[in-house]
Design a protein around this motif. Structure first.
Motif, mmCIF file in Angstrom:
data_model
loop_
_atom_site.group_PDB
_atom_site.id
_atom_site.type_symbol
_atom_site.label_atom_id
_atom_site.label_comp_id
_atom_site.label_asym_id
_atom_site.label_seq_id
_atom_site.Cartn_x
_atom_site.Cartn_y
_atom_site.Cartn_z
ATOM 1 N N SER A 89 0.594 -1.485 0.057
ATOM 2 C CA SER A 89 -0.007 -0.004 -0.229
ATOM 3 C C SER A 89 0.346 0.978 0.203
ATOM 4 O O SER A 89 2.356 1.351 0.579
ATOM 5 N N GLU A 90 0.456 2.312 -0.564
ATOM 6 C CA GLU A 90 0.924 3.658 -0.415
ATOM 7 C C GLU A 90 0.284 4.409 1.220
ATOM 8 O O GLU A 90 -1.412 3.944 1.209
ATOM 9 N N VAL A 91 0.879 4.981 1.932
ATOM 10 C CA VAL A 91 0.499 5.495 2.955
ATOM 11 C C VAL A 91 0.135 7.403 2.485
ATOM 12 O O VAL A 91 2.063 8.010 2.290
ATOM 13 N N ASN A 92 -0.640 7.804 2.986
ATOM 14 C CA ASN A 92 -0.830 9.478 3.142
ATOM 15 C C ASN A 92 -1.016 10.045 4.036
ATOM 16 O O ASN A 92 -2.008 9.325 4.510
ATOM 17 N N ILE A 93 -0.240 11.104 4.964
ATOM 18 C CA ILE A 93 -1.457 12.080 5.550
ATOM 19 C C ILE A 93 -1.418 12.814 5.398
ATOM 20 O O ILE A 93 -1.175 13.998 4.288
ATOM 21 N N ALA A 94 -2.934 13.219 5.678
ATOM 22 C CA ALA A 94 -3.871 14.566 5.679
ATOM 23 C C ALA A 94 -4.271 15.326 6.567
ATOM 24 O O ALA A 94 -3.617 14.612 7.656
ATOM 25 N N ASP A 95 -4.601 16.100 7.012
ATOM 26 C CA ASP A 95 -5.092 17.543 7.767
ATOM 27 C C ASP A 95 -4.344 17.301 8.664
ATOM 28 O O ASP A 95 -4.300 17.036 9.967
ATOM 29 N N VAL A 101 -4.489 7.653 5.386
ATOM 30 C CA VAL A 101 -4.970 7.174 4.326
ATOM 31 C C VAL A 101 -4.074 5.819 4.031
ATOM 32 O O VAL A 101 -2.798 6.096 3.623
ATOM 33 N N ILE A 102 -4.473 4.695 3.765
ATOM 34 C CA ILE A 102 -3.624 3.285 3.419
ATOM 35 C C ILE A 102 -4.527 3.047 2.715
ATOM 36 O O ILE A 102 -5.082 1.934 2.857
ATOM 37 N N GLU A 103 -4.014 2.887 0.835
ATOM 38 C CA GLU A 103 -4.382 2.377 -0.563
ATOM 39 C C GLU A 103 -3.593 0.963 -0.865
ATOM 40 O O GLU A 103 -2.803 1.703 -0.968
ATOM 41 N N SER A 104 -4.389 0.074 -1.333
ATOM 42 C CA SER A 104 -3.841 -0.930 -1.311
ATOM 43 C C SER A 104 -2.784 -0.106 -2.894
ATOM 44 O O SER A 104 -3.703 0.472 -3.293
ATOM 45 N N THR A 105 -2.067 -0.998 -3.268
ATOM 46 C CA THR A 105 -1.364 -0.596 -4.928
ATOM 47 C C THR A 105 -1.479 -2.059 -5.384
ATOM 48 O O THR A 105 -2.147 -2.568 -6.679
ATOM 49 N N THR A 106 -1.401 -2.998 -4.404
ATOM 50 C CA THR A 106 -1.341 -4.288 -5.176
ATOM 51 C C THR A 106 -2.013 -6.001 -4.227
ATOM 52 O O THR A 106 -1.652 -4.978 -2.649
ATOM 53 N N ILE A 107 -3.094 -6.772 -4.400
ATOM 54 C CA ILE A 107 -3.197 -7.752 -3.304
ATOM 55 C C ILE A 107 -2.965 -9.417 -3.334
ATOM 56 O O ILE A 107 -3.215 -9.400 -4.734
ATOM 57 N N THR A 116 -8.203 -2.365 -1.406
ATOM 58 C CA THR A 116 -8.838 -1.180 -0.093
ATOM 59 C C THR A 116 -7.923 -0.503 0.099
ATOM 60 O O THR A 116 -7.380 0.272 -0.017
ATOM 61 N N ARG A 117 -8.680 0.395 1.036
ATOM 62 C CA ARG A 117 -8.943 1.513 1.564
ATOM 63 C C ARG A 117 -8.998 1.126 3.525
ATOM 64 O O ARG A 117 -9.871 0.962 3.808
ATOM 65 N N TYR A 118 -7.662 1.430 4.133
ATOM 66 C CA TYR A 118 -7.897 2.174 5.387
ATOM 67 C C TYR A 118 -7.630 3.787 5.684
ATOM 68 O O TYR A 118 -6.560 3.714 5.858
ATOM 69 N N THR A 119 -8.869 4.075 6.564
ATOM 70 C CA THR A 119 -8.717 5.403 6.893
ATOM 71 C C THR A 119 -8.763 5.726 8.158
ATOM 72 O O THR A 119 -9.417 5.048 9.105
ATOM 73 N N LEU A 120 -7.001 5.812 9.060
ATOM 74 C CA LEU A 120 -7.367 6.335 10.700
ATOM 75 C C LEU A 120 -8.003 8.492 10.453
ATOM 76 O O LEU A 120 -7.153 8.478 10.447
ATOM 77 N N THR A 121 -9.223 8.275 11.790
ATOM 78 C CA THR A 121 -8.796 9.914 11.529
ATOM 79 C C THR A 121 -8.380 9.704 13.396
ATOM 80 O O THR A 121 -9.254 9.525 14.140
ATOM 81 N N ARG A 122 -7.519 10.835 13.526
ATOM 82 C CA ARG A 122 -7.543 10.867 15.215
ATOM 83 C C ARG A 122 -8.319 12.062 15.812
ATOM 84 O O ARG A 122 -8.778 12.427 15.255
ATOM 85 N N LYS A 129 -10.633 7.292 15.301
ATOM 86 C CA LYS A 129 -11.597 6.393 14.049
ATOM 87 C C LYS A 129 -10.846 5.878 13.656
ATOM 88 O O LYS A 129 -10.121 6.321 12.305
ATOM 89 N N GLY A 130 -11.074 4.543 12.374
ATOM 90 C CA GLY A 130 -10.909 4.493 11.158
ATOM 91 C C GLY A 130 -12.268 3.457 10.204
ATOM 92 O O GLY A 130 -12.969 3.016 10.871
ATOM 93 N N GLN A 131 -12.256 3.117 8.974
ATOM 94 C CA GLN A 131 -12.295 2.560 8.215
ATOM 95 C C GLN A 131 -11.659 1.632 7.379
ATOM 96 O O GLN A 131 -10.932 2.485 7.039
ATOM 97 N N PHE A 132 -12.834 0.617 6.836
ATOM 98 C CA PHE A 132 -11.992 -0.319 5.894
ATOM 99 C C PHE A 132 -12.840 -0.213 5.068
ATOM 100 O O PHE A 132 -14.114 -0.897 5.228
#
Length: 153
Positions: A89-95, A101-107, A116-122, A129-132
């Protein structure tokens, strides 16, 4: 894409406990985040316990771990799941570091084209909180699980 540093994820270090919601089913979650290999990799370890549908002592256990790492000026991650899937996955940090945001490039070992996309919000120093989300081949992302976590150590 802005330069990202692994140290921007330091707020995750420690032990966490919470719950997830998958459809109408709740699960209990324990997570830990720690640097390993001389601080080169940040490892997320997860244990999710799904209670049985009837009174019973047999919980379904789901384990996985993810290794986050510096990849040049960017962040990357590799996840390993009990089902045998391995995601890159690629990992991007925002806000200002509040959202990861951890978004897969290959599985590997999954249907070709799955993403897949896994988002964590502080929420605070002691809560996130997070969502998959998952996108099956040829489809858009759909919410699979929401999580709520509190720091316990």
């Amino acid at each position: 894409m802005a330069e990202a540093k692994l140290s921007e994820l330091d707020w995750l270090l420690g032990e966490w406990q919470g719950y997830g919601i998958v459809g109408k089913q709740y699960n209990l979650i324990r997570k830990s985040y720690a640097y390993e290999v001389g601080g080169t990799f940040l490892v997320e370890r997860t244990l999710s316990m799904f209670p049985p549908g009837k009174p019973d002592t047999e919980f379904e256990m789901h384990q996985d771990f993810m290794v986050l790492h510096q990849n040049g000026d960017q962040l990357g991650a590799k996840g390993f799941y009990i089902e045998g899937f391995v995601s890159q996955s690629e990992v991007n940090i925002a806000d200002g570091g509040k959202q990861i945001v951890i978004e897969s490039t290959t599985i590997e070992n999954g249907p070709p084209g799955t993403r897949t996309r896994y988002t964590l919000t502080r929420e605070s120093d002691d809560a996130f909180k997070g969502q998959f989300e998952i996108a099956w081949p040829g489809q858009d992302f759909e919410l699979s699980q929401k999580i709520t976590m509190k720091r316990i150590g």
